[in-house]
Design an enzyme around this catalytic site. Structure first.
Site, PDB file in Angstrom:
ATOM      1  N   CYS A   1      69.337  25.824  41.940  1.00 12.10           N
ATOM      2  CA  CYS A   1      69.280  25.889  43.402  1.00 12.10           C
ATOM      3  C   CYS A   1      70.020  27.130  43.877  1.00 12.10           C
ATOM      4  O   CYS A   1      71.144  27.412  43.450  1.00 12.10           O
ATOM      5  CB  CYS A   1      69.916  24.636  44.008  1.00 12.10           C
ATOM      6  SG  CYS A   1      70.106  24.712  45.809  1.00 12.10           S
TER       7      CYS A   1
ATOM      8  N   ASP B   1      76.341  41.719  68.054  1.00 14.32           N
ATOM      9  CA  ASP B   1      76.272  40.625  67.078  1.00 14.32           C
ATOM     10  C   ASP B   1      74.830  40.486  66.594  1.00 14.32           C
ATOM     11  O   ASP B   1      74.155  39.502  66.897  1.00 14.32           O
ATOM     12  CB  ASP B   1      76.772  39.324  67.710  1.00 14.32           C
ATOM     13  CG  ASP B   1      76.881  38.188  66.694  1.00 14.32           C
ATOM     14  OD1 ASP B   1      76.794  38.458  65.472  1.00 14.32           O
ATOM     15  OD2 ASP B   1      77.039  37.019  67.110  1.00 14.32           O
TER      16      ASP B   1
ATOM     17  N   GLN C   1      76.468  29.832  65.903  1.00 12.59           N
ATOM     18  CA  GLN C   1      77.147  30.004  64.619  1.00 12.59           C
ATOM     19  C   GLN C   1      77.159  28.687  63.828  1.00 12.59           C
ATOM     20  O   GLN C   1      77.365  27.611  64.389  1.00 12.59           O
ATOM     21  CB  GLN C   1      78.582  30.476  64.836  1.00 12.59           C
ATOM     22  CG  GLN C   1      78.696  31.903  65.340  1.00 12.59           C
ATOM     23  CD  GLN C   1      78.437  32.945  64.272  1.00 12.59           C
ATOM     24  OE1 GLN C   1      78.218  32.632  63.102  1.00 12.59           O
ATOM     25  NE2 GLN C   1      78.436  34.204  64.678  1.00 12.59           N
TER      26      GLN C   1
ATOM     27  N   GLU D   1      69.438  39.463  75.364  1.00 12.07           N
ATOM     28  CA  GLU D   1      68.910  38.742  74.204  1.00 12.07           C
ATOM     29  C   GLU D   1      67.392  38.713  74.315  1.00 12.07           C
ATOM     30  O   GLU D   1      66.838  38.517  75.406  1.00 12.07           O
ATOM     31  CB  GLU D   1      69.477  37.322  74.171  1.00 12.07           C
ATOM     32  CG  GLU D   1      68.805  36.357  73.224  1.00 12.07           C
ATOM     33  CD  GLU D   1      68.972  36.757  71.764  1.00 12.07           C
ATOM     34  OE1 GLU D   1      67.940  36.829  71.073  1.00 12.07           O
ATOM     35  OE2 GLU D   1      70.107  36.988  71.340  1.00 12.07           O
TER      36      GLU D   1
ATOM     37  N   CYS E   1      77.024  40.009  59.791  1.00  7.54           N
ATOM     38  CA  CYS E   1      76.952  39.066  58.675  1.00  7.54           C
ATOM     39  C   CYS E   1      76.425  39.747  57.413  1.00  7.54           C
ATOM     40  O   CYS E   1      76.081  39.078  56.445  1.00  7.54           O
ATOM     41  CB  CYS E   1      76.073  37.859  59.034  1.00  7.54           C
ATOM     42  SG  CYS E   1      74.406  38.292  59.557  1.00  7.54           S
TER      43      CYS E   1
ATOM     44  N   TYR F   1      72.667  40.984  71.656  1.00 13.73           N
ATOM     45  CA  TYR F   1      72.266  39.933  70.709  1.00 13.73           C
ATOM     46  C   TYR F   1      73.109  38.690  71.008  1.00 13.73           C
ATOM     47  O   TYR F   1      73.733  38.112  70.122  1.00 13.73           O
ATOM     48  CB  TYR F   1      72.481  40.370  69.257  1.00 13.73           C
ATOM     49  CG  TYR F   1      71.773  41.624  68.823  1.00 13.73           C
ATOM     50  CD1 TYR F   1      70.443  41.584  68.399  1.00 13.73           C
ATOM     51  CD2 TYR F   1      72.423  42.846  68.801  1.00 13.73           C
ATOM     52  CE1 TYR F   1      69.800  42.732  67.974  1.00 13.73           C
ATOM     53  CE2 TYR F   1      71.771  44.009  68.384  1.00 13.73           C
ATOM     54  CZ  TYR F   1      70.464  43.945  67.968  1.00 13.73           C
ATOM     55  OH  TYR F   1      69.821  45.082  67.542  1.00 13.73           O
TER      56      TYR F   1
END
Length: 542
Positions: A79, A471, A322, A387, A498, A366
């Protein structure tokens, strides 16, 4: 080096897929089922000019970084949901911090980046579960190993339903009855769907034939309120006997202590660029987006409610939120600190009257459902969020109203297109009775994203913005957006990323536009995975 050769490798790093990385006679070798510090014997299976893939033969020396208490049968089956799951958590943090530093050095060209210690999860977090059961959003692919069409057009599954995660480097779904990272509500929903599909012979989507019904199961869990939203991404317009499925989901989720408040069908019928009918569908097909644009609520509400600090948020199916609420607080605290702190620069800081006052105007790009901007609204004169997802903008404005925040406005569109329009915007002057002049001015002020006139108040705020919070998704910012932000002339940029690689790429681009990297702080939002969030501060210099 050649295929079939046995080599001994000392593992020095990890790939995003969780493979160990070492060297044999100068050749980079990827070795599965190893961790940093292992010494392994591996058989080369594919040899390229500068690197090779292999299969593990045996581990000669085990690393001290292995997590001996980690026991997941699905991890052993391949996995790919938590590639770093077999590594001790403190070692995961060290590895991720090092990876961020190396990306800043190698890709951004910063010799000695100021990198603060990574912020990880504590053992007492998450009701004592620490770095487990932290995810408030589960995204499960669904498969039955394919489908077959019998005579008469009857479509049947080839195998039993598998709901879980993709095997590393494949689209084969590993069926998971439990995952240590997901909420109990998410696992209960997966079990209920699996049973329903078996009992009612519901097909899973087969991309080979572009047939079958269930594509993905997405479960959103609001930890603070216990509310749950279940989203079924389907290749069709409905699910047979849907009322039975809703009842099964409700019972299963209630048994583990949560409340099912919303069941949504997300319609995604197009499978590829050629079959996509609209520009948006083509973009989705090319990007691999899981969800389509159409949502149909078949039970409950169209949003669920969560509480974050002193704020309350409403979350809809397509809106971004988040996935780790514990770490989200620490992440946003760091963003707020960077927005309010002065920072230390190696070069000369640009004195900017936009930051001379007590409270700056903050751009939240964003912005998703507005969480970061609303969290920082108390230190801002105004917050302007942009956005592209319409539902998220609606959520963001509603969240501002729900929380009584009057200095935050959110608009729908592409920031790289809207920012230049607002910077160039001039309010209409007295034109007397010249109707044609008024018409032309109205056309010039038209926003194609939401078919409304540009707002003079928002234009004034954007022109005087002192801080931009970025972001973006994992792919980072488009160069056009960075150019638009630089054209606004903000003094500070707080970049939440990220993906350290795209972060470093964009920091380098911003450096060419007059912004100097100050410092960064990694935040581990995704324990067990190879991903790491990072907050960076950049400041405009002369």
């Amino acid at each position: 080096m050649e295929k079939g050769q046995i080599v001994e490798v000392k593992i020095e790093d990890m790939s995003h897929e969780g493979q160990g990385i070492g060297r044999a006679d100068g050749l980079v070798v990827f070795v599965p089922k190893t961790v940093v510090g292992d010494v392994a014997r591996a058989e080369l299976t594919k040899v390229k000019k500068n690197y090779a893939f292999s299969r593990l033969v045996e581990i000669v020396e085990y690393s001290q970084d292995r997590d001996e208490e980690f026991d997941c049968e699905y991890f052993d089956k391949g996995c790919g949901g938590c590639p770093y799951g077999g590594i001790r958590y403190d070692a995961q943090l060290e590895l991720k911090e090092r990876q961020v530093r190396e990306k800043l050095q190698r890709l951004a060209g910063i010799d000695s980046p100021c990198l603060r210690p990574i912020i990880g999860m504590e053992p007492d977090d998450n009701d004592g579960l620490g770095c487990y059961r932290y995810r408030n959003k589960a995204q499960f692919p669904v498969s039955t190993g394919g489908i077959i069409t019998r005579k008469g057009g009857l479509v049947e599954n080839l195998g039993e339903p598998s709901i879980g995660f993709y095997r590393a480097k494949s689209h084969e779904v590993v069926n998971c009855d439990d995952c240590y990272l997901q909420s109990m509500a998410a696992m209960a929903a997966a079990d209920a769907l699996r049973t329903f599909m078996e009992e009612d012979n519901i097909t899973a989507y087969d991309p080979k034939w572009d047939k079958g019904l269930i594509r993905h199961l997405i479960v959103k869990t609001a930890f603070a309120t216990g509310e749950v939203m279940v989203i079924l991404v389907i290749n069709g317009k409905g699910i047979p006997n849907a009322s039975k499925l809703v009842e099964m989901l409700d019972d299963a989720i209630y048994e583990v202590g949560y409340s099912l408040e919303s069941v949504v069908l997300n319609i995604k019928k197009s499978s590829g660029v050629k079959k996509a009918r609209t520009e948006r569908e083509q973009a989705q097909a090319m990007s691999g987006e899981i969800m389509g644009d159409e949502n149909v609520v078949i039970a409950g509400k169209n949003v669920i409610r969560d509480v974050f600090g002193d704020l309350e948020f409403e979350i809809s199916p397509n809106s971004f939120y988040q996935v780790n609420p514990v770490q989200m607080k620490r992440l946003y605290d760091k963003v707020k600190e960077y927005c309010g702190g002065e920072g230390v620069l190696g070069g000369e800081r640009l004195e900017d009257e936009r930051l001379a006052g007590e409270k700056p105007v903050i751009l939240d790009l964003y912005c998703g459902v507005g969480t970061i901007g609303l969290y920082c609204a108390d230190i801002a004169e105004a917050v302007v969020g942009i956005e592209i997802v319409k539902e998220a903008v609606i959520d963001a404005n509603r969240n501002a109203v729900v929380n009584g925040i009057v200095n935050a406005r959110y608009i729908c569109g592409k920031a790289e297109e809207l920012l230049p329009k607002y910077v160039a915007y001039e309010p209409m002057t007295d034109m007397g009775t010249n109707e044609s002049a008024h018409i032309e001015m109205d056309k010039a002020n038209l926003d194609p994203q939401n078919s409304s006139k540009l707002d003079p108040q928002i234009a004034s705020w954007i022109k005087n913005a002192g801080i931009a919070i970025l972001d973006p998704p994992r792919a980072g910012c488009r160069p056009e957006l960075l150019e638009a932000v630089a054209a606004v002339g903000v003094n500070k940029i707080v970049y939440v990323s990220c993906d350290p690689a795209t972060l470093a790429r964009d920091i380098k681009l911003l450096g060419e536009m007059g912004y100097e990297f100050v410092e960064a702080t990694p935040v581990d939002m995704f324990p067990g995975s190879s991903h790491v969030e990072c907050v960076s501060l950049l400041q405009k210099v002369k």
